[in-house]
Write a protein that holds these residues in place. Structure first.
Motif, PDB file in Angstrom:
ATOM      1  N   ALA A   1      11.880   1.738  30.269  1.00 60.78           N
ATOM      2  CA  ALA A   1      11.158   0.771  30.944  1.00 60.78           C
ATOM      3  C   ALA A   1      11.716  -0.911  32.030  1.00 60.78           C
ATOM      4  O   ALA A   1      11.294  -1.197  32.957  1.00 60.78           O
ATOM      5  CB  ALA A   1      10.325  -0.053  29.973  1.00 60.78           C
ATOM      6  N   MET A   2      13.115  -0.832  31.298  1.00 59.39           N
ATOM      7  CA  MET A   2      13.681  -1.667  31.864  1.00 59.39           C
ATOM      8  C   MET A   2      14.098  -1.856  33.275  1.00 59.39           C
ATOM      9  O   MET A   2      14.186  -2.081  33.945  1.00 59.39           O
ATOM     10  CB  MET A   2      15.189  -2.432  30.673  1.00 59.39           C
ATOM     11  N   ALA A   3      15.172  -0.432  33.353  1.00 59.23           N
ATOM     12  CA  ALA A   3      15.191   0.042  34.547  1.00 59.23           C
ATOM     13  C   ALA A   3      14.249   0.140  35.267  1.00 59.23           C
ATOM     14  O   ALA A   3      14.209  -0.320  36.706  1.00 59.23           O
ATOM     15  CB  ALA A   3      15.496   1.815  34.443  1.00 59.23           C
ATOM     16  N   LYS A   4      12.905   0.617  35.224  1.00 62.99           N
ATOM     17  CA  LYS A   4      12.052  -0.039  36.696  1.00 62.99           C
ATOM     18  C   LYS A   4      11.159  -1.262  36.292  1.00 62.99           C
ATOM     19  O   LYS A   4      10.349  -1.314  37.776  1.00 62.99           O
ATOM     20  CB  LYS A   4      10.378   1.073  34.813  1.00 62.99           C
ATOM     21  N   ALA A   5      11.396  -1.348  35.764  1.00 62.27           N
ATOM     22  CA  ALA A   5      10.923  -3.362  35.237  1.00 62.27           C
ATOM     23  C   ALA A   5      12.276  -3.910  36.652  1.00 62.27           C
ATOM     24  O   ALA A   5      11.556  -4.599  37.840  1.00 62.27           O
ATOM     25  CB  ALA A   5      10.761  -3.761  34.376  1.00 62.27           C
ATOM     26  N   VAL A   6      13.809  -3.065  37.144  1.00 65.16           N
ATOM     27  CA  VAL A   6      14.500  -4.465  37.626  1.00 65.16           C
ATOM     28  C   VAL A   6      13.955  -3.243  38.812  1.00 65.16           C
ATOM     29  O   VAL A   6      14.057  -3.777  40.028  1.00 65.16           O
ATOM     30  CB  VAL A   6      15.853  -4.077  37.102  1.00 65.16           C
ATOM     31  N   GLN A   7      14.183  -2.021  38.716  1.00 65.14           N
ATOM     32  CA  GLN A   7      13.300  -1.484  40.272  1.00 65.14           C
ATOM     33  C   GLN A   7      12.278  -2.281  40.532  1.00 65.14           C
ATOM     34  O   GLN A   7      11.965  -2.311  42.201  1.00 65.14           O
ATOM     35  CB  GLN A   7      13.458   0.058  39.735  1.00 65.14           C
ATOM     36  N   ALA A   8      10.949  -2.510  40.164  1.00 66.69           N
ATOM     37  CA  ALA A   8      10.330  -3.241  40.790  1.00 66.69           C
ATOM     38  C   ALA A   8      10.242  -4.576  40.680  1.00 66.69           C
ATOM     39  O   ALA A   8      10.263  -5.396  41.890  1.00 66.69           O
ATOM     40  CB  ALA A   8       9.023  -3.539  39.372  1.00 66.69           C
ATOM     41  N   LEU A   9      10.980  -5.537  40.365  1.00 64.33           N
ATOM     42  CA  LEU A   9      11.681  -6.871  40.762  1.00 64.33           C
ATOM     43  C   LEU A   9      12.344  -6.768  42.041  1.00 64.33           C
ATOM     44  O   LEU A   9      12.274  -7.262  43.272  1.00 64.33           O
ATOM     45  CB  LEU A   9      12.393  -7.217  39.701  1.00 64.33           C
ATOM     46  N   GLN A  10      12.913  -5.826  42.500  1.00 63.73           N
ATOM     47  CA  GLN A  10      13.684  -5.492  43.808  1.00 63.73           C
ATOM     48  C   GLN A  10      13.434  -5.252  44.657  1.00 63.73           C
ATOM     49  O   GLN A  10      13.562  -5.634  45.748  1.00 63.73           O
ATOM     50  CB  GLN A  10      15.513  -4.647  43.299  1.00 63.73           C
ATOM     51  N   SER A  11      12.226  -4.623  43.986  1.00 59.67           N
ATOM     52  CA  SER A  11      11.682  -3.929  45.542  1.00 59.67           C
ATOM     53  C   SER A  11      10.107  -4.731  45.706  1.00 59.67           C
ATOM     54  O   SER A  11       9.413  -4.656  46.873  1.00 59.67           O
ATOM     55  CB  SER A  11      10.583  -2.928  45.117  1.00 59.67           C
ATOM     56  N   LYS A  12      10.134  -5.946  45.026  1.00 63.72           N
ATOM     57  CA  LYS A  12       9.044  -6.978  45.488  1.00 63.72           C
ATOM     58  C   LYS A  12       7.627  -6.597  45.344  1.00 63.72           C
ATOM     59  O   LYS A  12       6.480  -6.538  45.416  1.00 63.72           O
ATOM     60  CB  LYS A  12       9.358  -7.845  46.961  1.00 63.72           C
ATOM     61  N   GLN A  13       8.087  -5.424  44.416  1.00 61.14           N
ATOM     62  CA  GLN A  13       6.207  -5.058  43.403  1.00 61.14           C
ATOM     63  C   GLN A  13       5.457  -5.841  42.855  1.00 61.14           C
ATOM     64  O   GLN A  13       4.498  -6.587  42.588  1.00 61.14           O
ATOM     65  CB  GLN A  13       6.654  -3.535  43.280  1.00 61.14           C
ATOM     66  N   VAL A  14       6.685  -6.717  41.961  1.00 53.14           N
ATOM     67  CA  VAL A  14       6.728  -8.142  41.184  1.00 53.14           C
ATOM     68  C   VAL A  14       7.410  -8.986  40.877  1.00 53.14           C
ATOM     69  O   VAL A  14       8.238  -9.058  42.391  1.00 53.14           O
ATOM     70  CB  VAL A  14       6.510  -7.692  39.608  1.00 53.14           C
ATOM     71  N   SER A  15       6.638 -10.252  40.829  1.00 55.54           N
ATOM     72  CA  SER A  15       8.168 -11.615  40.950  1.00 55.54           C
ATOM     73  C   SER A  15       8.568 -11.486  39.777  1.00 55.54           C
ATOM     74  O   SER A  15       9.764 -12.413  40.452  1.00 55.54           O
ATOM     75  CB  SER A  15       7.356 -12.368  41.955  1.00 55.54           C
ATOM     76  N   ARG A  16       8.379 -11.402  38.856  1.00 51.07           N
ATOM     77  CA  ARG A  16       9.240 -11.554  38.199  1.00 51.07           C
ATOM     78  C   ARG A  16       9.137 -10.394  36.756  1.00 51.07           C
ATOM     79  O   ARG A  16       7.864  -9.909  36.195  1.00 51.07           O
ATOM     80  CB  ARG A  16       8.842 -12.696  37.204  1.00 51.07           C
ATOM     81  N   ILE A  17      10.129 -10.610  35.856  1.00 52.89           N
ATOM     82  CA  ILE A  17      10.223  -9.730  34.169  1.00 52.89           C
ATOM     83  C   ILE A  17       9.910 -10.395  33.324  1.00 52.89           C
ATOM     84  O   ILE A  17      10.635 -11.676  32.842  1.00 52.89           O
ATOM     85  CB  ILE A  17      11.159  -8.908  34.541  1.00 52.89           C
ATOM     86  N   ILE A  18       9.216 -10.017  32.351  1.00 52.82           N
ATOM     87  CA  ILE A  18       8.948 -11.102  30.972  1.00 52.82           C
ATOM     88  C   ILE A  18       8.983  -9.593  30.077  1.00 52.82           C
ATOM     89  O   ILE A  18       8.669  -8.528  29.932  1.00 52.82           O
ATOM     90  CB  ILE A  18       7.506 -11.394  30.811  1.00 52.82           C
ATOM     91  N   LEU A  19      10.185  -9.866  29.394  1.00 54.28           N
ATOM     92  CA  LEU A  19      11.170  -8.548  28.064  1.00 54.28           C
ATOM     93  C   LEU A  19      10.033  -9.844  26.633  1.00 54.28           C
ATOM     94  O   LEU A  19      10.999 -10.944  26.694  1.00 54.28           O
ATOM     95  CB  LEU A  19      11.804  -9.022  28.401  1.00 54.28           C
ATOM     96  N   THR A  20       9.535  -8.997  25.615  1.00 61.84           N
ATOM     97  CA  THR A  20       9.192  -9.630  24.610  1.00 61.84           C
ATOM     98  C   THR A  20       9.078  -8.913  23.232  1.00 61.84           C
ATOM     99  O   THR A  20       9.283  -7.386  23.625  1.00 61.84           O
ATOM    100  CB  THR A  20       8.307 -10.759  24.091  1.00 61.84           C
ATOM    101  N   ARG A  21       9.779  -9.547  22.261  1.00 60.26           N
ATOM    102  CA  ARG A  21       9.646  -8.892  21.072  1.00 60.26           C
ATOM    103  C   ARG A  21       9.201  -9.321  19.791  1.00 60.26           C
ATOM    104  O   ARG A  21       9.218 -11.132  19.744  1.00 60.26           O
ATOM    105  CB  ARG A  21      10.690  -8.378  20.900  1.00 60.26           C
ATOM    106  N   PRO A  22       8.381  -8.227  19.085  1.00 59.73           N
ATOM    107  CA  PRO A  22       7.784  -9.286  17.625  1.00 59.73           C
ATOM    108  C   PRO A  22       8.823 -10.261  16.213  1.00 59.73           C
ATOM    109  O   PRO A  22      10.442  -9.416  16.835  1.00 59.73           O
ATOM    110  CB  PRO A  22       6.378  -9.039  17.009  1.00 59.73           C
ATOM    111  N   ALA A  23       9.494 -11.325  16.736  1.00 56.72           N
ATOM    112  CA  ALA A  23      10.150 -11.724  15.444  1.00 56.72           C
ATOM    113  C   ALA A  23      10.350 -11.643  13.831  1.00 56.72           C
ATOM    114  O   ALA A  23      10.259 -12.391  13.425  1.00 56.72           O
ATOM    115  CB  ALA A  23      10.735 -13.251  15.283  1.00 56.72           C
ATOM    116  N   VAL A  24      10.247  -9.817  13.109  1.00 52.36           N
ATOM    117  CA  VAL A  24      10.481  -9.112  12.297  1.00 52.36           C
ATOM    118  C   VAL A  24      11.228  -9.048  12.036  1.00 52.36           C
ATOM    119  O   VAL A  24      11.685  -8.481  13.128  1.00 52.36           O
ATOM    120  CB  VAL A  24       9.066  -7.764  12.494  1.00 52.36           C
ATOM    121  N   GLU A  25      12.108  -9.256  11.215  1.00 48.28           N
ATOM    122  CA  GLU A  25      12.842  -8.332  10.691  1.00 48.28           C
ATOM    123  C   GLU A  25      13.032  -8.030   9.703  1.00 48.28           C
ATOM    124  O   GLU A  25      12.449  -7.480   9.251  1.00 48.28           O
ATOM    125  CB  GLU A  25      14.304 -10.264  10.064  1.00 48.28           C
ATOM    126  N   ALA A  26      14.585  -6.815   9.360  1.00 47.59           N
ATOM    127  CA  ALA A  26      14.368  -5.827   9.180  1.00 47.59           C
ATOM    128  C   ALA A  26      15.909  -6.215   7.508  1.00 47.59           C
ATOM    129  O   ALA A  26      16.657  -6.189   8.261  1.00 47.59           O
ATOM    130  CB  ALA A  26      15.095  -4.158   9.835  1.00 47.59           C
TER     131      ALA A  26
END
Length: 340
Positions: free
Chosen positions: A157-182
């Protein structure tokens, strides 16, 4: 060995084009040939010059013939064959032969699909399910990648996000996670809020460093082109023209999942990844990732890609560990229901 009349013997002779040296096809020290011989112990395989002969059951011989054809196709792209790639090719061809393949994709199509080339390496899917997951990201606005650790769901998914950014399909990447700890609490970790959150986001940073020039990442983050933030920071926003990834989504509550999915703006794409067997939520809190499968399964332009232990691309032992835990959990579930 006497051949059963229900399994007639067959022989195939496979001529390899001179453009592909046999060492590339068979591996250094015949390492790739040994993988094939181990996978087909009942087949006699002999190599003479640029010809390979295989004698055994008709089904096995046909599969081996197809395997070498696929290996030659991969080599034509300039990509080397590896022991892992041969094993995965055999698994794909066997699945297709039993009807489990459910599609026309060939091993060569899977193994030669380039997603992103960066820093001297190319990121590609390694299994049929991974290819279908990557293809689904191209075709759908919201994709859920659900599967155990090591199946590449976040990395691809990260690789597809970077590909989309580099090909100008999107103007930004937003990566998020819930802060729930194990097993540990944020409050006990030292430092500022950012320092406390950083361990949860570190896997996303690590993947970014694999795909982009590390020196460019702080600049892209300062400009807002790449944003890495905990899920709580998404509330109240509308995310336009962005490729958004929610990782570790099994640790979202039902309310958080709904909140996140409704952040979707125009010209954006969402990929949600998680492992429903690794929920770290407090007891009694329902996983949003488990629930969303029942709610959105039939909604158009939403796709669920399910990966399994067969798609684990880490050390082979990881797949066996995943299977062993799944077997144990299933047995525990039966024991619990029976009250034993």
């Amino acid at each position: 060995m006497t051949q059963s009349p229900t399994h007639p013997q067959a022989t195939a002779r496979i001529s390899i084009p001179p453009a592909h040296p046999m060492v590339m096809l068979l591996g250094s020290g015949d390492s790739l040939l040994r993988v094939i011989e181990t996978a087909f112990p009942a087949v006699d395989i002999h190599v003479r010059g640029n010809e390979i002969s295989a004698t055994g059951s008709a089904a096995d011989v046909a599969l081996i013939q197809r395997l070498f054809d696929e290996m030659v196709l991969v080599l034509r792209t300039g990509q080397p064959m590896t022991e892992d790639a041969v094993e995965r090719s055999i698994a794909m061809l066997r699945a297709a032969g039993t009807g489990d393949g459910d599609g026309a994709e060939t091993p060569a199509e899977v193994l030669t699909q380039n997603i992103l080339s960066s820093r001297g390496r190319t990121i590609r899917p390694k299994t049929l399910n991974q290819k279908r997951y990557v293809d689904a990201i191209d075709k759908h606005t919201i994709v859920f990648g659900i599967g155990p650790a090591g199946t590449g769901k976040t990395y691809l998914a990260m690789a597809k996000a970077v590909q989309a950014l580099q090909s100008k399909q999107v103007s930004r990447i937003i990566l998020t996670r819930p802060a729930v700890e194990a097993g540990e609490r944020l409050g006990f970790l030292p430092g500022t809020l950012f320092d406390k959150i950083d361990p949860y986001l570190r896997p996303l940073y690590d993947a970014l460093h694999d795909m982009l020039d590390p020196d460019s990442i702080p600049r892209l983050m300062a400009a807002g082109t790449i944003e890495v933030a905990p899920l709580a920071y998404m509330r109240g926003r509308t995310l336009n023209d962005a490729f958004i990834i929610l990782d570790e989504a099994q640790n979202t509550s039902a309310e958080q999942m709904k909140m996140f999915l409704t952040r979707l703006g125009f010209d954006s794409k969402i990929v949600v990844t998680g492992d429903v067997t690794q929920v770290d939520l407090p007891s009694g809190t329902k996983s949003g990732l488990r629930q969303v499968q029942d709610i959105l399964e039939d909604v158009p332009d939403v796709h669920f890609s399910r990966l399994t232990s067969q798609d684990v691309v880490r050390h082979k032992l990881v797949g066996r560990i995943v299977d062993a835990y799944e077997k144990y959990d299933n047995a525990e579930g039966r024991t619990g229901r029976n009250g034993k």
